[in-house]
Design a protein around this motif. Structure first.
Motif, PDB file in Angstrom:
ATOM      1  N   SER A  53       9.021  16.497  -1.494  1.00 34.67           N
ATOM      2  CA  SER A  53       9.521  18.061  -1.367  1.00 34.67           C
ATOM      3  C   SER A  53       7.839  18.633  -0.455  1.00 34.67           C
ATOM      4  N   ARG A  54       7.417  18.135   0.294  1.00 33.84           N
ATOM      5  CA  ARG A  54       6.100  18.548   1.193  1.00 33.84           C
ATOM      6  C   ARG A  54       6.977  17.882   2.871  1.00 33.84           C
ATOM      7  N   LEU A  55       7.548  17.307   2.622  1.00 30.21           N
ATOM      8  CA  LEU A  55       8.279  17.377   4.424  1.00 30.21           C
ATOM      9  C   LEU A  55       9.093  18.433   4.767  1.00 30.21           C
ATOM     10  N   GLU A  56       8.183  18.550   6.069  1.00 36.43           N
ATOM     11  CA  GLU A  56       9.489  19.386   6.657  1.00 36.43           C
ATOM     12  C   GLU A  56      10.352  18.740   7.958  1.00 36.43           C
ATOM     13  N   ARG A  57      11.342  19.062   8.297  1.00 37.17           N
ATOM     14  CA  ARG A  57      12.363  19.320   8.493  1.00 37.17           C
ATOM     15  C   ARG A  57      11.958  18.369  10.116  1.00 37.17           C
ATOM     16  N   GLU A  58      10.982  18.392  10.387  1.00 38.12           N
ATOM     17  CA  GLU A  58      10.122  17.938  11.925  1.00 38.12           C
ATOM     18  C   GLU A  58       9.741  16.546  11.433  1.00 38.12           C
ATOM     19  N   ALA A  59       9.312  16.353  10.624  1.00 35.29           N
ATOM     20  CA  ALA A  59       9.029  14.790   9.862  1.00 35.29           C
ATOM     21  C   ALA A  59       9.660  13.866  10.281  1.00 35.29           C
ATOM     22  N   LEU A  60      10.806  14.300   9.891  1.00 37.23           N
ATOM     23  CA  LEU A  60      11.748  12.819  10.478  1.00 37.23           C
ATOM     24  C   LEU A  60      12.794  12.261  11.393  1.00 37.23           C
ATOM     25  N   ALA A  61      11.874  13.490  13.106  1.00 35.11           N
ATOM     26  CA  ALA A  61      12.336  13.314  13.506  1.00 35.11           C
ATOM     27  C   ALA A  61      11.135  12.725  15.044  1.00 35.11           C
ATOM     28  N   PRO A  62      12.250  11.991  15.640  1.00 35.35           N
ATOM     29  CA  PRO A  62      13.536  11.113  15.812  1.00 35.35           C
ATOM     30  C   PRO A  62      12.960   9.991  14.468  1.00 35.35           C
ATOM     31  N   ASP A  63      14.272   8.923  14.676  1.00 40.91           N
ATOM     32  CA  ASP A  63      13.798   7.757  13.890  1.00 40.91           C
ATOM     33  C   ASP A  63      14.105   8.297  12.631  1.00 40.91           C
ATOM     34  N   ALA A  64      14.827   9.182  11.292  1.00 45.39           N
ATOM     35  CA  ALA A  64      13.953   9.265  10.495  1.00 45.39           C
ATOM     36  C   ALA A  64      14.553   8.441   9.395  1.00 45.39           C
ATOM     37  N   PHE A  65      15.202   7.535   9.807  1.00 40.55           N
ATOM     38  CA  PHE A  65      14.754   6.419   8.192  1.00 40.55           C
ATOM     39  C   PHE A  65      14.145   5.328   8.210  1.00 40.55           C
ATOM     40  N   PHE A  66      13.688   4.978   9.638  1.00 41.09           N
ATOM     41  CA  PHE A  66      12.520   4.349   9.458  1.00 41.09           C
ATOM     42  C   PHE A  66      11.034   5.103   8.895  1.00 41.09           C
ATOM     43  N   LYS A  67      10.878   6.233   9.604  1.00 39.93           N
ATOM     44  CA  LYS A  67      10.139   6.930   9.418  1.00 39.93           C
ATOM     45  C   LYS A  67       9.756   7.202   7.631  1.00 39.93           C
ATOM     46  N   LEU A  68      11.546   7.979   7.111  1.00 39.92           N
ATOM     47  CA  LEU A  68      11.176   8.068   5.638  1.00 39.92           C
ATOM     48  C   LEU A  68      10.867   6.499   5.167  1.00 39.92           C
ATOM     49  N   TYR A  69      11.555   5.307   5.635  1.00 41.31           N
ATOM     50  CA  TYR A  69      10.884   4.067   4.507  1.00 41.31           C
ATOM     51  C   TYR A  69       9.606   3.961   5.398  1.00 41.31           C
ATOM     52  N   LYS A  70       9.003   3.474   6.206  1.00 47.16           N
ATOM     53  CA  LYS A  70       7.900   3.354   6.875  1.00 47.16           C
ATOM     54  C   LYS A  70       6.687   3.954   6.740  1.00 47.16           C
ATOM     55  N   GLN A  71       7.024   5.256   6.728  1.00 42.62           N
ATOM     56  CA  GLN A  71       5.598   6.095   6.871  1.00 42.62           C
ATOM     57  C   GLN A  71       5.278   6.815   5.622  1.00 42.62           C
ATOM     58  N   TYR A  72       6.521   7.541   4.987  1.00 45.20           N
ATOM     59  CA  TYR A  72       6.195   8.576   3.676  1.00 45.20           C
ATOM     60  C   TYR A  72       6.456   8.101   2.762  1.00 45.20           C
ATOM     61  N   LEU A  73       7.499   6.912   2.173  1.00 42.41           N
ATOM     62  CA  LEU A  73       7.580   6.186   1.013  1.00 42.41           C
ATOM     63  C   LEU A  73       6.585   5.513   0.360  1.00 42.41           C
ATOM     64  N   SER A  74       5.612   6.304  -0.403  1.00 40.24           N
ATOM     65  CA  SER A  74       4.350   5.577   0.190  1.00 40.24           C
ATOM     66  C   SER A  74       4.216   4.802  -1.467  1.00 40.24           C
ATOM     67  N   TYR A  75       5.409   3.958  -1.518  1.00 41.13           N
ATOM     68  CA  TYR A  75       5.203   2.718  -3.061  1.00 41.13           C
ATOM     69  C   TYR A  75       5.445   1.247  -2.163  1.00 41.13           C
ATOM     70  N   ILE A  76       5.051   0.335  -2.551  1.00 34.10           N
ATOM     71  CA  ILE A  76       4.686  -0.543  -2.418  1.00 34.10           C
ATOM     72  C   ILE A  76       6.266  -2.141  -2.864  1.00 34.10           C
ATOM     73  N   GLU A  77       7.032  -1.400  -3.447  1.00 34.56           N
ATOM     74  CA  GLU A  77       8.682  -2.149  -3.836  1.00 34.56           C
ATOM     75  C   GLU A  77       9.862  -1.685  -3.830  1.00 34.56           C
ATOM     76  N   VAL A  78       9.892  -2.038  -2.500  1.00 32.80           N
ATOM     77  CA  VAL A  78      11.240  -0.377  -1.544  1.00 32.80           C
ATOM     78  C   VAL A  78      12.162  -1.815  -0.078  1.00 32.80           C
ATOM     79  N   GLU A  79      12.880  -0.949  -0.698  1.00 32.14           N
ATOM     80  CA  GLU A  79      14.500  -1.977   0.436  1.00 32.14           C
ATOM     81  C   GLU A  79      15.143  -1.684   0.472  1.00 32.14           C
TER      82      GLU A  79
END
Length: 529
Positions: free
Chosen positions: A67-93
């Motif tokens: 909920s704290r993420l802004e639109r600019e936080a995921l641009a560019p390469d939105a998927f990889f930024k969310l998956y590798k940077q903002y998804l702060s959990y150890i077990e993701v796939e």
């Protein structure tokens, strides 16, 4: 959406994926399947999960972070930024197949679908209902651990990892059942277990074509167990103790664990594996040997004592002159053969009744069995007192058998012997005994002869069967398992030759001069004995 065989590719439009998963899971029909629509960083997203199987606190933390993420936080390469940077959990796939996504949801994971992403994100926050490890009722020991296996597969593998901290320990996960998708783990030590044995077990598990395994490990055993379905002798050994399972892993065995069951299969297993108990290794070697000897005698007596007594009762001429006192002093109203059969059925009924009887009523059940049935049946003349005595001794021997499955198989053998003696006397006993021996002789457990090390004969291994060996003398693994590493205790390095005493004293003096120069006079000393 692209459908190729059993693979359903993730579409870039989130609505297409959401509609497909909603239809597959029955959203709106099943109350425990939840679909949660959210918005973050200007993107629409949907969460799918099973209510009660996810960790609420972790998901709450992740939703607050999103909920704290802004639109600019995921641009560019939105998927990889969310998956590798903002998804702060150890077990993701990341998954690109919606079929796999549905399977993961049903296993307890959370699948997140984000608009514009051609992959979905799996967040593994499973939380299965589980009980704490406690001592098993079937394998109690006087001294030893009390943390036995439970119904949760991950807990069971953790109990093994705690005892074997070997990087070569492998826990391969498989799924069985087109509908149940039951998790099955094949556990072994890679540089010890025979690779052919491991491959055979995995191939048999993968070849199972069934909708589900409702009876867990027992259903799986009937699929992968070698030999005839009607052979009463167990070809696998069950245990609920992690220390027993770890000991067999170090010998070269393979474990098969099934989720939702606390019983673990040990493969392969011989007849003598079912006669061992952890208590023997929790005591001194001499005491362990005594316990093992008493157990072997008890099992043998439970099988052969009632048929032999029935034989000499029906044919007294087989007894030597000095043992003529053996036999019934008076016959009951029912023939001896039927007395034994009815007593056998009565014991089995009592055993089943004890399982289904509440603990508070167990004492009352014992009084009914001992007084109202046993004593009164003898008093009115239906049963002979010796029949009750010998069947009670046989029941004690069956209960002293560590393996419940082997105890039931021995019960069937005893009944067959009683019927053979009742019909054909001595030839009947000999025929049933030889038939049982031939059955044991031809039985194999994943290629291992069931009577090993008796047949084929291995003297050193047979000695370890009857005499509990001290742990420091257990230097080799069983060769019948064909382990990759035979040695359990590596050979020690040759001892270094000690330095002469004079040289040693000089080195000690030089060390003292370096450490305490103010207290050591700088002069040449003669170091003599």
């Amino acid at each position: 959406m692209t459908i190729s065989g059993d693979i359903v590719k993730v579409d870039k439009k989130a609505d297409v994926n959401v509609d497909w998963i909603s239809k597959e899971l029955g959203i709106g029909e099943s109350f425990d399947v939840v679909r949660r629509n959210i918005t973050f960083a200007g993107r629409k997203a949907t969460l799918f999960y099973i209510d009660g199987l996810v960790k609420d606190d972790i998901m709450t933390y992740l939703l607050i972070s999103f909920s704290r993420l802004e639109r600019e936080a995921l641009a560019p390469d939105a998927f990889f930024k969310l998956y590798k940077q903002y998804l702060s959990y150890i077990e993701v796939e990341a998954l690109d197949d919606l079929h796999k996504a549905v399977d993961k949801i049903l296993c307890g994971g959370v699948v997140m679908i984000v608009d514009g992403f051609e992959r979905v994100i799996l967040i593994d926050v499973r939380k299965y209902p589980a009980r704490m490890p406690e001592e098993s009722d079937l394998e109690r020991v006087v001294r030893g651990s009390r943390d036995n296996f439970v119904e949760t597969l991950l807990f069971n593998t953790n109990l093994l990892r705690r005892r074997i901290r070997d990087p070569k320990l492998r826990t391969e996960i498989l799924q069985v059942g087109s509908r149940s998708k039951t998790d099955v783990a094949v556990v072994y030590i890679k540089d010890i277990a025979n690779p052919r044995l491991v491959d055979t077990i995995k191939e048999r598990i993968k070849a199972i074509k069934m909708d589900g395994l409702p009876m867990a490990e027992k259903s799986l055993e009937e699929f992968i167990g070698p030999g005839s379905f009607w052979n009463p002798f167990p070809r696998v050994r069950y245990t609920e103790r992690p220390d027993v399972a770890a000991a067999h892993l170090l010998e070269g065995h393979v474990l098969v664990m099934v989720d939702t069951s606390p019983s673990v299969m040990i493969l392969p297993a011989t007849l003598f594996h079912h006669l061992q108990h952890a208590e023997e290794f929790r005591q001194a070697p001499l005491i362990g040997t005594f316990l093992r000897t008493v157990r072997f005698l008890g099992v043998a007596i439970s099988v052969f004592l009632p048929p032999l007594w029935l034989l000499v009762s029906l044919q007294p001429e087989l007894l030597p002159p000095g043992l003529s006192w053996i036999g019934p002093k008076k016959l009951g109203a029912i023939p001896l053969v039927w007395q034994f059969i009815l007593a056998e059925l009565g014991i089995d009924l009592m055993r089943m009744a004890a399982i289904h009887t509440p603990t508070a009523l167990a004492t009352a059940l014992g009084l009914i069995a001992a007084v109202l049935i046993g004593d009164i049946a003898v008093a009115v003349g239906f049963f002979n007192p010796e029949v009750i005595l010998y069947m009670a001794i046989a029941a004690v021997g069956i209960f002293s058998t560590p393996s419940y499955e082997l105890g039931m198989a021995n019960t069937l053998v005893r009944i067959a012997m009683l019927i053979g003696v009742g019909l054909f006397r001595l030839p009947g006993l000999v025929a049933v005994t030889l038939g049982t021996f031939l059955l044991l002789l031809t039985t194999k457990s994943f290629g291992l002869p069931y009577l090993w090390p008796l047949i084929p004969f291995n003297g050193s291994a047979l000695k370890d069967i009857f005499v509990r060996p001290p742990v420091p003398l257990q230097k080799l693994r069983p060769r019948a398992l064909h382990p990759l590493d035979v040695d359990r205790q590596p050979y020690p390095e040759p001892a270094r030759k000690p330095l002469p005493r004079e040289t040693t004293k000089k080195k000690e003096k030089e060390k003292e001069k370096r450490i305490w120069p103010q207290f050591i006079e700088d002069e040449d000393d003669n170091y003599e004995e």
